[in-house]
Scaffold this motif. Structure first.
Motif, PDB file in Angstrom:
ATOM      1  N   PRO A   1      19.373   8.015  45.357  1.00  0.00           N
ATOM      2  CA  PRO A   1      19.386   8.051  46.823  1.00  0.00           C
ATOM      3  C   PRO A   1      18.487   9.158  47.351  1.00  0.00           C
ATOM      4  N   ARG A   2      17.936   8.942  48.552  1.00  0.00           N
ATOM      5  CA  ARG A   2      17.164  10.019  49.188  1.00  0.00           C
ATOM      6  C   ARG A   2      18.095  11.134  49.639  1.00  0.00           C
ATOM      7  N   HIS A   3      19.275  10.718  50.094  1.00  0.00           N
ATOM      8  CA  HIS A   3      20.301  11.687  50.514  1.00  0.00           C
ATOM      9  C   HIS A   3      21.659  11.095  50.190  1.00  0.00           C
ATOM     10  N   LEU A   4      22.448  11.819  49.424  1.00  0.00           N
ATOM     11  CA  LEU A   4      23.777  11.346  49.049  1.00  0.00           C
ATOM     12  C   LEU A   4      24.813  11.989  49.961  1.00  0.00           C
ATOM     13  N   ALA A   5      25.628  11.175  50.607  1.00  0.00           N
ATOM     14  CA  ALA A   5      26.693  11.672  51.479  1.00  0.00           C
ATOM     15  C   ALA A   5      28.016  11.051  51.033  1.00  0.00           C
ATOM     16  N   GLU A   6      28.971  11.892  50.648  1.00  0.00           N
ATOM     17  CA  GLU A   6      30.258  11.404  50.166  1.00  0.00           C
ATOM     18  C   GLU A   6      31.395  12.245  50.753  1.00  0.00           C
ATOM     19  N   ASN A   7      32.459  11.572  51.146  1.00  0.00           N
ATOM     20  CA  ASN A   7      33.700  12.244  51.528  1.00  0.00           C
ATOM     21  C   ASN A   7      34.633  12.180  50.321  1.00  0.00           C
ATOM     22  N   LEU A   8      34.899  13.328  49.724  1.00  0.00           N
ATOM     23  CA  LEU A   8      35.679  13.388  48.482  1.00  0.00           C
ATOM     24  C   LEU A   8      37.102  13.877  48.714  1.00  0.00           C
ATOM     25  N   ILE A   9      37.638  13.601  49.898  1.00  0.00           N
ATOM     26  CA  ILE A   9      38.985  14.079  50.205  1.00  0.00           C
ATOM     27  C   ILE A   9      40.013  13.540  49.226  1.00  0.00           C
ATOM     28  N   ASP A  10      39.747  12.349  48.651  1.00  0.00           N
ATOM     29  CA  ASP A  10      40.679  11.761  47.684  1.00  0.00           C
ATOM     30  C   ASP A  10      40.338  12.100  46.241  1.00  0.00           C
ATOM     31  N   SER A  11      39.189  12.743  46.015  1.00  0.00           N
ATOM     32  CA  SER A  11      38.782  13.052  44.640  1.00  0.00           C
ATOM     33  C   SER A  11      37.938  14.323  44.589  1.00  0.00           C
ATOM     34  N   PRO A  12      38.473  15.452  45.052  1.00  0.00           N
ATOM     35  CA  PRO A  12      37.678  16.684  45.120  1.00  0.00           C
ATOM     36  C   PRO A  12      37.249  17.242  43.775  1.00  0.00           C
ATOM     37  N   ASP A  13      37.931  16.869  42.685  1.00  0.00           N
ATOM     38  CA  ASP A  13      37.599  17.438  41.381  1.00  0.00           C
ATOM     39  C   ASP A  13      36.246  16.992  40.847  1.00  0.00           C
ATOM     40  N   ILE A  14      35.650  15.949  41.442  1.00  0.00           N
ATOM     41  CA  ILE A  14      34.339  15.515  40.952  1.00  0.00           C
ATOM     42  C   ILE A  14      33.200  16.079  41.800  1.00  0.00           C
TER      43      ILE A  14
ATOM     44  N   ASN B   1      36.424  31.517  35.010  1.00  0.00           N
ATOM     45  CA  ASN B   1      37.671  31.004  34.421  1.00  0.00           C
ATOM     46  C   ASN B   1      37.956  29.561  34.831  1.00  0.00           C
ATOM     47  N   ASP B   2      36.901  28.815  35.150  1.00  0.00           N
ATOM     48  CA  ASP B   2      37.055  27.454  35.662  1.00  0.00           C
ATOM     49  C   ASP B   2      36.356  26.472  34.721  1.00  0.00           C
ATOM     50  N   HIS B   3      37.146  25.657  34.057  1.00  0.00           N
ATOM     51  CA  HIS B   3      36.634  24.674  33.105  1.00  0.00           C
ATOM     52  C   HIS B   3      35.618  23.738  33.729  1.00  0.00           C
ATOM     53  N   ARG B   4      35.836  23.351  34.978  1.00  0.00           N
ATOM     54  CA  ARG B   4      34.942  22.384  35.614  1.00  0.00           C
ATOM     55  C   ARG B   4      33.567  22.979  35.939  1.00  0.00           C
ATOM     56  N   MET B   5      33.501  24.280  36.153  1.00  0.00           N
ATOM     57  CA  MET B   5      32.191  24.904  36.355  1.00  0.00           C
ATOM     58  C   MET B   5      31.341  24.754  35.101  1.00  0.00           C
ATOM     59  N   ALA B   6      31.931  24.990  33.934  1.00  0.00           N
ATOM     60  CA  ALA B   6      31.184  24.885  32.677  1.00  0.00           C
ATOM     61  C   ALA B   6      30.727  23.454  32.422  1.00  0.00           C
ATOM     62  N   MET B   7      31.633  22.500  32.564  1.00  0.00           N
ATOM     63  CA  MET B   7      31.306  21.118  32.211  1.00  0.00           C
ATOM     64  C   MET B   7      30.401  20.456  33.244  1.00  0.00           C
TER      65      MET B   7
ATOM     66  N   THR C   1      39.093  28.874  40.765  1.00  0.00           N
ATOM     67  CA  THR C   1      38.320  29.829  41.541  1.00  0.00           C
ATOM     68  C   THR C   1      38.056  29.178  42.890  1.00  0.00           C
ATOM     69  N   ASP C   2      37.394  29.893  43.801  1.00  0.00           N
ATOM     70  CA  ASP C   2      36.922  29.265  45.036  1.00  0.00           C
ATOM     71  C   ASP C   2      35.687  28.459  44.630  1.00  0.00           C
ATOM     72  N   ARG C   3      35.888  27.173  44.380  1.00  0.00           N
ATOM     73  CA  ARG C   3      34.824  26.365  43.794  1.00  0.00           C
ATOM     74  C   ARG C   3      33.629  26.187  44.729  1.00  0.00           C
ATOM     75  N   LEU C   4      33.836  26.195  46.018  1.00  0.00           N
ATOM     76  CA  LEU C   4      32.715  26.075  46.945  1.00  0.00           C
ATOM     77  C   LEU C   4      31.811  27.299  46.858  1.00  0.00           C
ATOM     78  N   ALA C   5      32.416  28.476  46.902  1.00  0.00           N
ATOM     79  CA  ALA C   5      31.634  29.716  46.793  1.00  0.00           C
ATOM     80  C   ALA C   5      30.953  29.808  45.432  1.00  0.00           C
TER      81      ALA C   5
END
Length: 407
Positions: A278-291, A361-367, A319-323
């Protein structure tokens, strides 16, 4: 342990078995503790699930669940119902910074005896188990779904069951539906309509064996790998076409990157069928924030602008995943804008080299960052943090041709 990783292969192929879903495993372990007639197969081998399993078997007063956030929420509710049992439930320093007040308040409404050992609103908690007689509670609908699931899981063990009234817009509804469907599959009666959850009481359940589906959050990293590669043919098991896990939406999202999903027996096959993006990807992940982290890094690797919304729960994760995402992505030369619930990525064509990614200390940051190794060599700090949910992650990447060594 810090590692350096890179993979200059443009074609990926492999057949991997992903560990059982941490989300499903942890829910089933609580149900099994309440109803020993249930048997569970394909349990997750994640640290979180092992800590929960150990805690449920422990007869000690002090229960330490380390970084396992799901275990903290589920065990708070579970021990509150264990009449005559008193425990102090604690965790890592980061766990003691993660709020639990809304769940504690809800349990106190039901009659639970819970107090704070240190700072109000945060672990450690002193829990004196007792029979909870109330059968109705109100909670904010936009809180972590794990609070709501924790209440749902203990509900059938209460004398009159439980009605949970959700106030406001519901967050992570698929996780609530997952909990309900798993409970119904185990023999519990319940329904979730509009903003009301009703769970009926069950003194006992019939003997039954339940198999855990593999984790879709873990599968997301292989979708990212497939999207970034030139061609890919990856077979992952054990997965079902009709999944209870909200993160299965990853299969539809990644079609925009030319990755198709095919179901074969108890597995999914990921095929990179085109170089489209996509040229620009826009997704609302309110139901699946872990991805969110997975998608952001995919877009970084492919130079795709993206806007991700519905991410307000990410600030209270490991952690604060956004930051954290902003800090680490910008090390590679791109720019990120974040708000309290959104992330916007403006990628650059060239990558900064010799970057060392912190994992907090966040597994998802590494993967989530690992697939970027298809584009540029870089380092990942505290790499073994992946054991929280996927202990064999680095071994599985090596099977796909990744060169992984100590940095």
């Amino acid at each position: 342990m810090k590692i350096k990783l890179f993979n200059d292969k443009k074609q990926l192929s492999g057949d991997l078995k992903i560990t059982g879903s941490k989300s499903e495993s942890n829910r089933l372990l609580i149900l099994q503790a309440l109803y020993p007639s249930l048997k569970v197969e394909n349990l997750s081998n994640s640290d979180d699930t092992q800590y929960l399993k150990k805690a449920l078997a422990s007869e000690e007063e002090l229960i330490d669940i380390h970084h396992a956030g799901t275990a903290m929420r589920f065990l708070t509710a579970y021990f509150a119902t264990r009449e005559g049992r008193e425990v102090v439930l604690t965790g890592s320093p980061r766990m003691q910074e993660r709020p639990v007040k809304l769940l504690v308040d809800a349990l106190k409404t039901l009659g639970a005896d819970i107090s704070y050992e240190k700072e109000e609103g945060y672990p450690p908690l002193r829990i004196k188990g007792k029979t909870l007689t109330e059968n109705e509670v109100k909670v904010q609908a936009n809180i972590s779904s794990q609070y709501i699931s924790a209440l749902m899981l203990i509900a059938p063990s209460l004398l009159n069951g439980l009605q949970i009234d959700l106030v406001g817009q519901v967050t992570s509804a698929p996780y609530i539906n997952m909990t309900l469907e798993m409970m119904k599959n185990a023999g519990v009666t319940g329904e979730f309509t509009k903003n009301k959850i009703i769970i009926g009481p069950a003194e006992k359940l019939e003997s039954k064996t339940i198999a855990v589906e593999s984790d879709w959050s873990s599968a997301s990293y292989f979708y990212s790998l497939a999207a970034i590669s030139e061609t890919a043919h990856l077979r992952l098991g054990i997965y079902r076409e009709k999944s209870l896990q909200g993160d299965c939406c990853i299969s539809e999202i990644y079609r925009q990157f030319g990755v198709e999903t095919h179901y074969e027996d108890d597995a999914i096959v990921l095929k990179k069928t085109s170089q489209k993006k996509p040229r620009h990807l826009a997704e609302n992940l309110i139901d699946s924030p872990d991805i969110a982290q997975t998608i952001a890094v995919t877009c970084l690797a492919l130079g795709v602008n993206c806007t991700l919304k519905g991410l307000h729960t990410l600030k209270i994760k490991e952690t604060d995943r956004l930051a954290a995402l902003k800090t680490e992505i910008e090390k590679f030369g791109s720019s990120v804008k974040i708000s309290k619930d959104s992330l916007e990525l403006i990628p650059q064509k060239d990558f900064t080299k010799n970057v060392s990614v912190a994992t907090y200390n966040d597994h998802r940051m590494a993967m989530a960052f690992a697939p970027l190794g298809l584009k540029v060599p870089f380092e990942i700090e505290d790499a073994m943090v992946v054991s929280k949910s996927y202990p064999d992650f680095w071994k599985d990447l090596e099977k796909l041709g990744f060169n992984i060594g100590r940095a």
